[in-house]
Design a protein around this motif. Sequence first.
Motif, short mmCIF file in Angstrom:
data_model
loop_
_atom_site.label_atom_id
_atom_site.label_comp_id
_atom_site.label_asym_id
_atom_site.label_seq_id
_atom_site.Cartn_x
_atom_site.Cartn_y
_atom_site.Cartn_z
N ILE A 19 24.99 30.93 13.88
CA ILE A 19 25.56 31.79 13.35
C ILE A 19 25.96 32.24 11.76
CG2 ILE A 19 27.89 33.18 13.61
CD1 ILE A 19 28.23 31.55 16.16
N GLU A 20 25.96 31.16 11.16
CA GLU A 20 26.01 31.18 9.86
C GLU A 20 24.97 31.15 8.99
OE1 GLU A 20 28.32 27.22 9.50
OE2 GLU A 20 30.21 28.28 10.11
N LYS A 21 23.78 30.83 9.38
CA LYS A 21 22.28 30.94 8.70
C LYS A 21 22.24 32.02 8.08
CE LYS A 21 20.11 26.91 10.77
NZ LYS A 21 19.10 26.35 11.86
N SER A 22 22.52 33.34 8.58
CA SER A 22 22.03 34.37 7.86
C SER A 22 22.74 34.76 6.89
CB SER A 22 22.06 35.51 9.01
OG SER A 22 23.36 35.66 9.53
N ALA A 23 24.07 34.31 7.11
CA ALA A 23 24.82 34.78 5.94
C ALA A 23 24.85 33.84 4.66
CB ALA A 23 26.41 34.41 6.17
N ASN A 24 24.30 32.76 4.60
CA ASN A 24 23.86 31.62 3.56
C ASN A 24 22.41 31.42 3.19
OD1 ASN A 24 26.79 30.88 3.19
ND2 ASN A 24 26.46 30.25 5.45
N PHE A 56 17.43 17.57 6.76
CA PHE A 56 18.36 17.94 6.10
C PHE A 56 19.31 18.78 6.65
CE2 PHE A 56 15.21 16.77 2.90
CZ PHE A 56 15.83 15.74 1.99
N GLU A 57 20.57 18.63 6.35
CA GLU A 57 21.48 19.39 7.18
C GLU A 57 22.65 20.21 5.91
OE1 GLU A 57 23.14 21.59 10.09
OE2 GLU A 57 21.28 20.36 10.17
N ILE A 58 22.69 21.65 5.98
CA ILE A 58 23.45 22.14 4.67
C ILE A 58 24.96 22.07 5.50
CG2 ILE A 58 23.85 24.40 3.69
CD1 ILE A 58 21.06 23.19 3.18
N SER A 59 25.95 21.69 4.61
CA SER A 59 27.29 21.45 4.91
C SER A 59 28.04 22.44 3.97
CB SER A 59 27.72 20.01 4.49
OG SER A 59 29.00 20.04 4.62
N LEU A 60 28.24 23.40 4.92
CA LEU A 60 29.38 24.33 4.35
C LEU A 60 30.58 24.68 5.02
CD1 LEU A 60 26.81 27.28 3.28
CD2 LEU A 60 27.72 25.80 1.60
N LYS A 61 31.75 25.05 4.79
CA LYS A 61 32.74 25.01 5.53
C LYS A 61 32.57 25.92 6.56
CE LYS A 61 36.07 24.72 1.78
NZ LYS A 61 36.89 25.27 0.69
N SER A 62 33.16 25.61 7.97
CA SER A 62 32.66 26.18 9.11
C SER A 62 33.95 26.43 10.04
CB SER A 62 31.71 25.17 9.95
OG SER A 62 31.60 25.88 11.14
#
Length: 124
Positions: A4-9, A65-71
């Motif tokens: 869900i967060e991929k398109s925004a980031n 690799f995993e992107i870590s952003l607040k979720s």
Amino acid sequence: MIKIEKSANEEFIKKSINHLEAHGFEKIKADLEGYDCPKSYLKKGSDTKITPDIVALKNGKKYYFEISLKSDRPLLLKSKWLFLDTLSRMNSNRFKIITTKGHYKFTDSMLEDINLSDKTPIKI
């Protein structure tokens, strides 16, 4: 990061890919336009698909690799990280976390919660 967060980031994912290319990674796969999509894994007993954010090769080793952003959905993120860490250890691959300013504390607490505090996030 969850789907869900991929398109925004997308911008941060592209920035991360550029960072990896500058550090000698090749055959980069990402869930972005212009790149091959990494292999997805289906969680047994549910319809949940787990896809690493970025997969790359360096010196013959495969890196996840995993992107870590607040979720808003940390439990889903924790289970994804645990799965990718286990998968990478089973196949003698590497698992790394990429994060950025403003997300360090979130990333550290998440890693501590799932006993992966030995992992040092890549800070971009």
